[in-house]
Design a protein around this motif. Structure first.
Motif, PDB file in Angstrom:
ATOM      1  N   MET A 188     -33.571 -33.473 -27.285  1.00 22.25           N
ATOM      2  CA  MET A 188     -32.282 -32.533 -27.455  1.00 22.25           C
ATOM      3  C   MET A 188     -32.264 -31.438 -26.367  1.00 22.25           C
ATOM      4  O   MET A 188     -31.356 -31.233 -25.540  1.00 22.25           O
ATOM      5  CB  MET A 188     -32.145 -31.740 -28.685  1.00 22.25           C
ATOM      6  N   VAL A 189     -33.401 -30.813 -26.060  1.00 17.34           N
ATOM      7  CA  VAL A 189     -33.526 -29.894 -24.972  1.00 17.34           C
ATOM      8  C   VAL A 189     -33.286 -30.680 -23.785  1.00 17.34           C
ATOM      9  O   VAL A 189     -32.350 -30.270 -22.776  1.00 17.34           O
ATOM     10  CB  VAL A 189     -34.913 -29.032 -24.912  1.00 17.34           C
ATOM     11  N   ALA A 190     -33.988 -31.670 -23.477  1.00 15.22           N
ATOM     12  CA  ALA A 190     -33.661 -32.518 -22.210  1.00 15.22           C
ATOM     13  C   ALA A 190     -32.525 -32.906 -22.083  1.00 15.22           C
ATOM     14  O   ALA A 190     -31.622 -33.033 -20.911  1.00 15.22           O
ATOM     15  CB  ALA A 190     -34.756 -33.521 -22.359  1.00 15.22           C
ATOM     16  N   GLY A 191     -31.822 -33.234 -23.060  1.00  7.94           N
ATOM     17  CA  GLY A 191     -30.364 -33.717 -23.225  1.00  7.94           C
ATOM     18  C   GLY A 191     -29.403 -32.693 -22.847  1.00  7.94           C
ATOM     19  O   GLY A 191     -28.256 -32.861 -21.788  1.00  7.94           O
ATOM     20  N   VAL A 192     -29.473 -31.652 -23.248  1.00 10.46           N
ATOM     21  CA  VAL A 192     -28.677 -30.204 -23.092  1.00 10.46           C
ATOM     22  C   VAL A 192     -28.715 -30.029 -21.279  1.00 10.46           C
ATOM     23  O   VAL A 192     -27.874 -30.092 -20.730  1.00 10.46           O
ATOM     24  CB  VAL A 192     -29.023 -29.002 -23.537  1.00 10.46           C
ATOM     25  N   VAL A 193     -29.998 -30.177 -20.799  1.00  9.98           N
ATOM     26  CA  VAL A 193     -30.557 -29.890 -19.397  1.00  9.98           C
ATOM     27  C   VAL A 193     -29.390 -31.225 -18.578  1.00  9.98           C
ATOM     28  O   VAL A 193     -28.841 -30.857 -17.744  1.00  9.98           O
ATOM     29  CB  VAL A 193     -31.761 -29.884 -19.103  1.00  9.98           C
ATOM     30  N   SER A 194     -29.776 -32.304 -19.379  1.00  8.72           N
ATOM     31  CA  SER A 194     -29.178 -33.564 -18.531  1.00  8.72           C
ATOM     32  C   SER A 194     -27.709 -33.607 -18.341  1.00  8.72           C
ATOM     33  O   SER A 194     -27.002 -33.827 -17.320  1.00  8.72           O
ATOM     34  CB  SER A 194     -29.592 -34.925 -19.326  1.00  8.72           C
ATOM     35  N   VAL A 195     -26.937 -33.028 -19.578  1.00 14.14           N
ATOM     36  CA  VAL A 195     -25.604 -33.009 -19.516  1.00 14.14           C
ATOM     37  C   VAL A 195     -25.147 -31.857 -18.355  1.00 14.14           C
ATOM     38  O   VAL A 195     -23.989 -32.266 -17.576  1.00 14.14           O
ATOM     39  CB  VAL A 195     -24.877 -32.677 -20.829  1.00 14.14           C
ATOM     40  N   GLY A 196     -25.728 -31.064 -18.378  1.00 16.79           N
ATOM     41  CA  GLY A 196     -25.182 -29.679 -17.663  1.00 16.79           C
ATOM     42  C   GLY A 196     -25.591 -30.132 -16.123  1.00 16.79           C
ATOM     43  O   GLY A 196     -24.559 -29.649 -15.274  1.00 16.79           O
ATOM     44  N   LEU A 197     -26.379 -30.834 -15.976  1.00 20.25           N
ATOM     45  CA  LEU A 197     -26.524 -31.149 -14.330  1.00 20.25           C
ATOM     46  C   LEU A 197     -26.126 -32.423 -14.123  1.00 20.25           C
ATOM     47  O   LEU A 197     -25.494 -32.547 -12.867  1.00 20.25           O
ATOM     48  CB  LEU A 197     -28.130 -31.377 -14.121  1.00 20.25           C
TER      49      LEU A 197
END
Length: 157
Positions: A111-120
């Protein structure tokens, strides 16, 4: 957070760069077909891009994804691995080599990596597609100067 490891970021960078180098020509064809600019089918699109733009047409706009996706993958891969490692060690309270990982550690790290992924990932993909959709070659000199729609990533935003 003594368990932070830069190797995870390096592995993500190498994987991201390799994926762009191998996949960009096919991604360019896919993007052109999705735009529906009269290519017909995949083979027709490949022939037309090659005929009009040479082999370099398949790699049009690759410099930005090569730099950005390598960094993007590095950050996402590093965030995921380090978050998962941090959660496992925090739960166990042991900073030793590799504490056991649970499904909840995997879920939260994802979930943390997904938030970073969407933002970038959103802005990076938008710029990449705009660069791939440049269909006209750049000709220098004279009054009849042909330019691309967006000559660089900084003008695609």
């Amino acid at each position: 957070m003594g368990s932070f490891q830069l190797e995870d970021f390096a592995a993500g960078w190498i994987g991201g760069a390799a994926s762009v180098i191998v996949g960009h020509p096919l991604d360019t064809v896919k993007t052109r077909l999705q735009a529906g600019v009269g290519y017909g089918n995949t083979l027709s699109c490949i022939r037309m891009v090659y005929r009009r733009e040479s082999v370099f047409g398949f790699f049009k706009g690759m410099s930005f994804p090569l730099a950005s996706i390598a960094v993007y993958n590095s950050v996402v891969f590093g965030v995921f691995s380090n978050t998962q490692r941090f959660l496992s060690q925090h739960r166990c309270g042991e900073p030793e080599a590799s504490p056991p990982r649970t499904l909840s550690d995997l879920l939260l790290a994802s979930m943390v990596a997904g938030v970073v992924s969407v933002g970038l990932g959103g802005p990076v993909d938008l710029i990449k597609i705009r660069l791939q959709m440049q269909t006209q070659p750049f000709r220098d000199g004279g009054e009849h100067r042909m330019t691309t729609v967006s000559p660089g990533p900084h003008l695609c935003m």
